[in-house]
Design an enzyme around this catalytic site. Structure first.
Site, short mmCIF file in Angstrom:
data_model
loop_
_atom_site.label_atom_id
_atom_site.label_comp_id
_atom_site.label_asym_id
_atom_site.label_seq_id
_atom_site.Cartn_x
_atom_site.Cartn_y
_atom_site.Cartn_z
N PRO A 1 26.15 -0.63 55.74
CA PRO A 1 25.11 0.07 54.97
C PRO A 1 25.52 0.17 53.51
O PRO A 1 26.65 0.53 53.19
CB PRO A 1 25.05 1.44 55.64
N CYS A 2 24.59 -0.15 52.62
CA CYS A 2 24.93 -0.34 51.22
C CYS A 2 24.57 0.82 50.31
O CYS A 2 24.80 0.75 49.12
CB CYS A 2 24.23 -1.60 50.70
N GLN A 3 23.98 1.91 50.84
CA GLN A 3 23.48 2.95 49.94
C GLN A 3 24.58 3.52 49.05
O GLN A 3 24.33 3.91 47.93
CB GLN A 3 22.83 4.08 50.75
N PHE B 1 26.95 2.01 47.62
CA PHE B 1 27.32 1.13 46.52
C PHE B 1 26.15 0.80 45.61
O PHE B 1 26.35 0.24 44.55
CB PHE B 1 27.92 -0.17 47.06
#
EC number: 2.1.1.37
Length: 798
Positions: free
Chosen positions: A382-384, A386
């Protein structure tokens, strides 16, 4: 003196303007060519203008700026610089497919966009996803549904599982082998797994089963007590819906708080059981005390959030969190705490005894390598944490102390999920891995007392995994999907790795990310053939009567890769004549009226006019009127009355002055929409109109059919105001978003909720992009097979 804008600028005075230019050229001693270069026009153009030819307004601006010593912007719209990368123009020639498809594992899979591109290469002859892991149920259900369409068998590869539950590589490998035996329906693998270390694995499963049964039994006994029922009756039920309270339950693997019989949530090695609770063994007391301390630390962290600052919803959230914390600290909760600590301690003891045993680990690895070795690992945590948007949101919520689970080292605990990726990589040791994340994964993450470069941490973790037993040559690059046939300007960070075995792995890793440059596909081409969608106001995709199902009329056409991809048939199937998920949220009447006034590619903040001279002049006029003495204002009102006009009173003038700012043009559009409806638009408030770029300035935006779409994001699960259809007064449907993300028309979303469907589409890697990467991986794997074959022959001859 109030300076009014020059309404005649650019329309007159051309000959005078060019006379001034000629005079300045002579004063500076400039030749025609030198002057043209300095001004920013062509030499031939300057010569024509000096000869008396009409001067357009854009050229006139350049001449005036040059005369007055101002720079003329060369580009009004500046594109993000692209990395200087070498891209191929030729289509990749696929090698001969292997005798059996290469096995792929997709972790943090969502609905499988990244692995889908692999599964469809050569109609499924090159790759097959054997395992896909995600911690959410909805995307796994969609993934398994479509795996069945592709002929992957009755047991789907998707598993709902939180990867943070795994303690080491050996534990994940055991989970994988048990999963493979189920998916392949292979009793031989099950039997060999059960025989490892004299039957250690089935003994472990039975002991875990007993511990789980004892835990649920103890919880249900405690839930029958009067004190517990009384405590639950006094709890604000809305507290259980708070994000941080839900997070506490998930973190601790707690059944939902309540008076109903408890059931075990999704937990590693958990399964329904009727085993008598009395058979459970007691864990060491020291380990139980450590788990009690872990519980208390988690409660303390949650307790800190009840002191939230903020207004409105945040205040209510803090109050509800505080109510749940009071329950946690009550005497009625203590039996629950004791049962949880004993259960967790017993599980830790059992798992450590098996998965930290070197003998079991060695036998398990041998079983894996001789039966089901994985060729490719793909995934993107999950990229939130970054993303730029995510970090800002996390900071604001942390200030309110309500929702976010933090980490002292990484700021947002989700940032460390890539370490679980490395753990899985060390367990499977595939020939190739592919890691995907947001473009800003390359940036430095700064937190309280910590700062780290995510890419460096990832590279270091990969280098140090498995105690150096395996290593990888790696390459990384930011890929823009719009350059590779995807109708979307989506930039993402990719790292590829090829296992070191004497070959030129760095070159192979770099080659994997050197994709073919393809013609740009516009949003209009992507949406071609889709009729008007169905609409809902809730979160249900399909209702009785087949809502969301539509017949494709023609669809994308032509000989380009995108059209072929979208309208392709699934392996062994037929081209889809109907699509599902073609459903959109019903727009409010006032929003639909506003959407109709927006131009293609325009955000609502683009209609601000903060630097417009007319707005500034009007503001100056209003400042003068509002500053007039009462007697002077009375005289003006009397003069206006004699002329048959009415001048507002002082209070109304002050109110009108407040409206004359950069939002005036936007206000006028919203008022125009309001007049058509006979009611004020809900965006006509000071709070909304004060927004700028970086503060939800693109919250309402119309898409442009003549260019690739902007990036699809998971926020679409909450609202789609940033994705207004390019020509209709509505937001886009799930199927339209899926088209932009290059999910083929046969790909089905089934009965997924609208919010879940939008979220999984927004989170996905475009399958067409991953298909291009898969073709490169297939070549690399074929080269490695050929090299191994050559080496085997050489050794045989020796």
């Amino acid at each position: 003196m109030i300076k009014l804008p020059n309404r005649t600028a650019g329309k007159a005075g051309t000959s005078d303007l060019m006379g001034r230019v000629a005079t300045q050229m002579g004063a500076r001693g400039l030749t025609l060519r030198a002057a043209a270069e300095s001004i920013g026009v062509g030499a031939a153009t300057l010569e024509k203008h000096m000869a008396g030819e009409h001067v357009r307004s854009d050229s006139a601006l350049k001449y005036r700026n040059w005369l007055e010593g101002r720079d003329t912007p060369r580009n009004v719209f500046v594109l993000t610089p692209r990395d200087a990368v070498v891209e191929e123009d030729a289509r990749v020639a696929l090698p001969t497919a292997p005798a059996r498809p290469n096995l792929v594992v997709d972790i943090f899979s969502g609905c499988g966009g990244l692995s889908l591109g692999f599964d469809l290469l050569g109609d499924g002859r090159h790759f097959r996803t054997i395992l896909a892991v995600d911690n959410q149920a909805a995307p796994i259900a969609v993934l398994n549904r479509n795996a069945a369409v592709m002929g992957h068998g009755s047991v789907g590869p998707g598993r709902q599982m939180d990867l943070t539950q795994f303690t080491n590589e050996s534990e994940f490998l055991a989970f994988f082998m048990e999963h493979v035996a189920s998916v392949e329906n292979d009793p031989t693998i099950s039997r060999r797994l059960d025989q490892l270390a004299d039957g250690a694995f089935p003994r472990f499963r039975k002991a875990i089963d007993r511990a789980d049964a004892a835990y649920i039994h103890d919880l249900n006994v405690a839930r029958l007590t009067p004190s517990w029922r009384l405590a639950c009756e006094g709890l604000d039920k809305a507290a259980l819906g708070q994000t941080s309270v839900i997070g506490f339950h998930e973190q601790m693997r707690l059944p939902r708080t309540g008076v109903r019989p408890a059931s075990l949530p999704a937990v590693l090695w958990g399964a329904p059981s009727t085993t008598p609770a009395a058979l459970a063994d007691a864990p060491p007391r020291a380990l139980v005390r450590a788990m009690e301390q872990e519980w208390d630390v988690a409660v303390a962290g949650l307790s800190a959030r009840k002191e939230a600052s903020g207004r409105g919803q945040l205040t209510a959230s803090a109050r509800r969190v505080g109510a749940f914390v009071s329950l946690l600290e009550s005497a009625a909760m203590q039996p629950m705490r004791a049962a949880w600590a004993a259960w967790r301690a017993r599980r830790i003891e059992l798992r450590a005894a098996l998965f930290e045993d070197p003998a079991f680990a060695a036998e398990l690895r041998s079983l894996y390598e001789t039966t089901s070795p994985v060729s490719v690992l793909v995934g993107g945590p999950p990229c939130q944490g970054f993303s730029r948007i995510g970090r800002g949101k996390i900071r604001s919520l942390r200030e309110a102390m309500v929702h976010v689970q933090g980490d002292a080292e990484a700021g947002d605990a989700r940032n460390l999920l890539f370490r679980q990726y490395v753990m899985v990589l060390g367990a499977l040791r595939p020939d190739v891995f592919l890691f995907e994340n947001v473009q800003h994964f390359q940036s430095t993450v700064k937190t309280d007392g910590a700062e780290f470069q995510a890419t460096e941490v990832l590279a270091e973790a990969i280098a140090n995994m498995s105690d150096g037993a395996v290593s990888y040559g790696v390459s990384s690059r930011v890929l823009d999907a719009s350059r590779h046939g995807v109708p979307q300007t989506r930039q993402r960070y990719f790292m590829s790795g090829v296992r070191v075995d004497g070959a030129q792995t760095e070159d192979q890793a770099e080659e994997i990310l050197r994709l073919r440059r393809m013609a740009e596909v516009t949003l209009g081409e992507a949406l071609a053939g889709l009729p008007q969608p169905d609409f809902v106001g809730g979160d249900t995709v399909r209702r009785e009567g087949g809502e969301g199902v539509a017949t494709v009329r023609g669809g994308p056409h032509g000989e380009d890769d995108f059209a072929d991809w979208i309208r392709r048939a699934p392996p062994g199937g037929e081209v889809a004549e109907e699509v599902d998920g073609h459903i959109a949220r019903s727009a409010r009447a006032d929003d639909a009226a506003f959407f109709a006034l927006m131009g293609p590619g325009k955000r609502w903040m683009d209609y601000r006019a903060d630097d417009a001279p007319t707005v500034q002049a009007l503001r100056g006029v209003m400042d003068v009127l509002c500053a007039l003495p009462k007697t002077a204002l009375a005289d003006l009102r009397a003069a206006a009355a004699r002329a048959g006009q009415a001048l507002p009173n002082a209070e109304d003038l002050d109110d009108l002055r407040g409206r004359v700012d950069g939002s005036l043009s936007l206000r006028l559009l919203l008022e125009q929409a309001s007049e058509k409806l006979g009611a004020p638009h809900h965006l006509l408030t000071d709070t909304y109109l004060a927004k700028r770029d970086g503060h939800h300035g693109d919250w309402v935006a119309r898409m442009d059919s003549g260019r690739p779409s902007k990036t699809m994001v998971s926020h679409m699960g909450k609202d789609t105001y940033g994705y207004v259809h390019p020509s209709a007064p509505r937001t886009i449907s799930v199927r339209e978003a899926a088209r932009v993300q290059t999910f083929p028309d046969w790909f089905s979303f089934g009965d997924a909720a609208l919010t879940d469907a939008f979220k999984m589409v927004g989170n996905a890697v475009p399958p067409l992009l991953s298909h291009g990467i898969a073709a490169k991986v297939a070549v690399v794997l074929a080269e490695r097979r050929a090299a191994r074959c050559t080496e085997d022959k050489r050794r045989a001859q020796v």
